[in-house]
Write an enzyme that holds these catalytic residues in place. Structure first.
Site, PDB file in Angstrom:
ATOM      1  N   HIS A 130       0.940  -0.999  -0.213  1.00  0.00           N
ATOM      2  CA  HIS A 130      -0.242   0.088  -0.522  1.00  0.00           C
ATOM      3  C   HIS A 130       0.854   1.168   0.202  1.00  0.00           C
ATOM      4  O   HIS A 130       0.934   2.403  -0.746  1.00  0.00           O
ATOM      5  CB  HIS A 130      -0.738   0.315   0.898  1.00  0.00           C
ATOM      6  CG  HIS A 130      -1.636   0.770   1.075  1.00  0.00           C
ATOM      7  ND1 HIS A 130      -3.122   1.878   0.064  1.00  0.00           N
ATOM      8  CD2 HIS A 130      -2.254   1.938   2.357  1.00  0.00           C
ATOM      9  CE1 HIS A 130      -3.253   2.980   0.876  1.00  0.00           C
ATOM     10  NE2 HIS A 130      -2.566   3.164   1.621  1.00  0.00           N
ATOM     11  N   LYS A 192     -10.334  11.490  -2.647  1.00  0.00           N
ATOM     12  CA  LYS A 192     -11.447  10.717  -1.657  1.00  0.00           C
ATOM     13  C   LYS A 192     -10.879  11.412  -0.374  1.00  0.00           C
ATOM     14  O   LYS A 192     -10.269  11.419  -0.087  1.00  0.00           O
ATOM     15  CB  LYS A 192     -10.912   8.937  -2.632  1.00  0.00           C
ATOM     16  CG  LYS A 192     -11.095   8.544  -1.554  1.00  0.00           C
ATOM     17  CD  LYS A 192     -11.385   6.852  -1.797  1.00  0.00           C
ATOM     18  CE  LYS A 192      -9.482   6.616  -0.293  1.00  0.00           C
ATOM     19  NZ  LYS A 192      -9.331   5.199  -0.752  1.00  0.00           N
ATOM     20  N   ASP A 220      -6.319   0.427  -8.642  1.00  0.00           N
ATOM     21  CA  ASP A 220      -5.803   0.531  -6.933  1.00  0.00           C
ATOM     22  C   ASP A 220      -5.133  -0.553  -6.345  1.00  0.00           C
ATOM     23  O   ASP A 220      -4.437  -1.753  -7.491  1.00  0.00           O
ATOM     24  CB  ASP A 220      -7.207   0.355  -6.366  1.00  0.00           C
ATOM     25  CG  ASP A 220      -7.093   1.644  -4.884  1.00  0.00           C
ATOM     26  OD1 ASP A 220      -5.525   1.627  -4.984  1.00  0.00           O
ATOM     27  OD2 ASP A 220      -8.442   1.268  -4.243  1.00  0.00           O
ATOM     28  N   THR A 225     -13.392  -3.585   0.835  1.00  0.00           N
ATOM     29  CA  THR A 225     -15.486  -3.403   0.839  1.00  0.00           C
ATOM     30  C   THR A 225     -15.668  -3.333  -1.084  1.00  0.00           C
ATOM     31  O   THR A 225     -16.854  -3.575  -0.848  1.00  0.00           O
ATOM     32  CB  THR A 225     -15.236  -2.554   1.603  1.00  0.00           C
ATOM     33  OG1 THR A 225     -15.259  -1.481   1.501  1.00  0.00           O
ATOM     34  CG2 THR A 225     -15.044  -2.870   2.668  1.00  0.00           C
ATOM     35  N   GLY A 227     -15.806  -0.167  -1.385  1.00  0.00           N
ATOM     36  CA  GLY A 227     -16.145   1.339  -1.853  1.00  0.00           C
ATOM     37  C   GLY A 227     -15.784   2.824  -2.312  1.00  0.00           C
ATOM     38  O   GLY A 227     -16.334   3.282  -2.994  1.00  0.00           O
ATOM     39  N   THR A 228     -14.717   2.111  -2.688  1.00  0.00           N
ATOM     40  CA  THR A 228     -13.144   3.736  -3.197  1.00  0.00           C
ATOM     41  C   THR A 228     -13.785   2.993  -4.627  1.00  0.00           C
ATOM     42  O   THR A 228     -14.017   3.683  -5.469  1.00  0.00           O
ATOM     43  CB  THR A 228     -11.596   2.939  -2.983  1.00  0.00           C
ATOM     44  OG1 THR A 228     -12.048   3.192  -1.285  1.00  0.00           O
ATOM     45  CG2 THR A 228     -11.076   4.280  -3.838  1.00  0.00           C
TER      46      THR A 228
HETATM   47  C1  R5P Z   1      -6.667   2.598   0.305  1.00  0.00           C
HETATM   48  O1  R5P Z   1      -6.234   3.828   0.721  1.00  0.00           O
HETATM   49  C2  R5P Z   1      -6.689   2.115  -0.893  1.00  0.00           C
HETATM   50  O2  R5P Z   1      -5.423   2.512  -1.542  1.00  0.00           O
HETATM   51  C3  R5P Z   1      -7.516   0.871  -0.609  1.00  0.00           C
HETATM   52  O3  R5P Z   1      -8.147   2.031  -1.904  1.00  0.00           O
HETATM   53  C4  R5P Z   1      -8.133   1.183  -0.400  1.00  0.00           C
HETATM   54  O4  R5P Z   1      -8.062   0.164   0.747  1.00  0.00           O
HETATM   55  C5  R5P Z   1      -9.495   0.058  -0.820  1.00  0.00           C
HETATM   56  O5  R5P Z   1     -11.049  -0.228  -0.079  1.00  0.00           O
HETATM   57  P1  R5P Z   1     -12.285  -0.514   0.271  1.00  0.00           P
HETATM   58  O6  R5P Z   1     -12.376  -1.536  -1.543  1.00  0.00           O
HETATM   59  O7  R5P Z   1     -12.861  -1.348   0.929  1.00  0.00           O
HETATM   60  O8  R5P Z   1     -12.861   0.848  -0.468  1.00  0.00           O
END
Ligand code: R5P
Length: 301
Positions: A130, A192, A220, A225, A227-228
């Site tokens: 990450h 975001k 990404d 989840t 959500g992003t």
């Molecule tokens: C956050 O900074 C990460 O790069 C991902 O965008 C995030 O962790 C994805 O998580 P979720 O699918 O729950 O939004």
């Protein structure tokens, strides 16, 4: 020196098998079990004295069990006299907690890195963390692999018209810029916001770049989840994109992520096999990183 061996943790046996075949490093015999009270037990049935040992284990769900199992396997092979122990961690869980967002929080990625190294690991192989800074949390050499080239090669086969790579947040700009370079596509960036008290809820605040009429490719590191990427997809639709594709190194797909993706405007999601996929969906395609990992292990011998 005795012959090298790969030990597969229980997180991702199919990837381990594939890496073993491609690298021609045999899989060692190991028994992994859980006692009635939840304690994990490990028995390495193979002689590893003076051998190079590779333990393949993603800290995917159940994340805490997989981390402890990795540490126990490392301890077991260390006690049997392994020459060098390399932890191959295709998906490193807790990596999203690599800094404190407010006083009173742990730096979880550092705690997990310390735990793994304390169990006797001499080297680590990771894939698309990450945050790059996490490499420094391991007090041993780290081989840092990236799935961006593998994912972009797959996306090129889609022959998308007017592709534009979109970073789903400002933290992912470097990754998205590299991905855009592989695809020879322009870049747009979303801003975001994630509320500190509501871990899994995100909102899109703004966007830089022109996307109207284009095919957006969100890139990404991890989909948890969903959500992003789903909130990003909604915002991109409002901005007039034709189609939306997603590429991510790690498909964790927590909660009802797959159902939510299936109901979203996203055409297709490409993830790697860093996390073993148990649920099939017409919208999810898995691209293997087994050759990438196998090649890096061969170079270690
Ligand atoms: C956050 O900074 C990460 O790069 C991902 O965008 C995030 O962790 C994805 O998580 P979720 O699918 O729950 O939004």
């Amino acid at each position: 020196m005795n012959s090298p061996k790969i030990f597969a943790g229980s997180s991702n046996k199919s990837l381990s098998l594939s890496v073993s075949k491609k690298s021609t490093i045999p899989l060692g015999k190991i028994q992994l079990s859980v006692f009635g009270d939840g304690e994990i037990d490990v028995w390495v049935e193979e002689k590893v004295n003076n051998s190079d040992v590779f333990i393949i284990q993603s800290s995917s769900q159940p994340i805490n069990n997989h981390i402890i199992e990795l540490a126990l396997i490392a301890d077991a092979v260390r006690r049997e006299g392994a020459r060098k122990i390399t932890a191959v961690i295709p998906y490193f869980g807790y990596s999203r907690k690599e800094k404190q967002s407010r006083p009173g929080e742990p730096i979880s990625a550092k705690v997990i890195a310390d735990l793994i190294i304390a169990s006797g690991v001499n080297k680590v192989v990771v894939l698309d963390l990450h945050a790059d800074a996490i490499v420094g949390f391991f007090n041993v050499p780290v081989i840092y692999l990236s799935a961006l080239e593998v994912l972009s090669s797959r996306l090129k086969k889609e022959k998308l018209t007017d592709p534009i790579v979109v970073s789903p947040d400002t933290g992912g700009v470097k990754r998205a810029r590299n991905f855009a370079a592989f695809l020879g596509a322009p870049l747009a960036v979303m801003e975001k916001h994630r509320q500190i008290e509501k871990h899994d809820e995100v909102e899109i605040l703004s966007m830089s770049g022109e996307v109207k009429g284009d095919t957006a490719i969100l890139i990404d590191d991890v989909i948890s989840t969903g959500g992003t990427i789903i909130e990003n997809a909604r915002a991109l639709k409002e901005k007039g994109v034709k189609k939306i594709f997603v590429a991510a190194s790690h498909g964790v797909f927590a909660d009802h992520a797959i159902k939510r993706i299936e109901e979203s405007p996203i055409e297709k999601v490409f993830v790697t096999d860093s996390v073993e996929q148990k649920i099939k969906s017409p919208k999810i395609e898995v691209v293997s990183v087994s050759s990438l990992i196998a090649n890096s292990l061969k170079e270690e011998l």
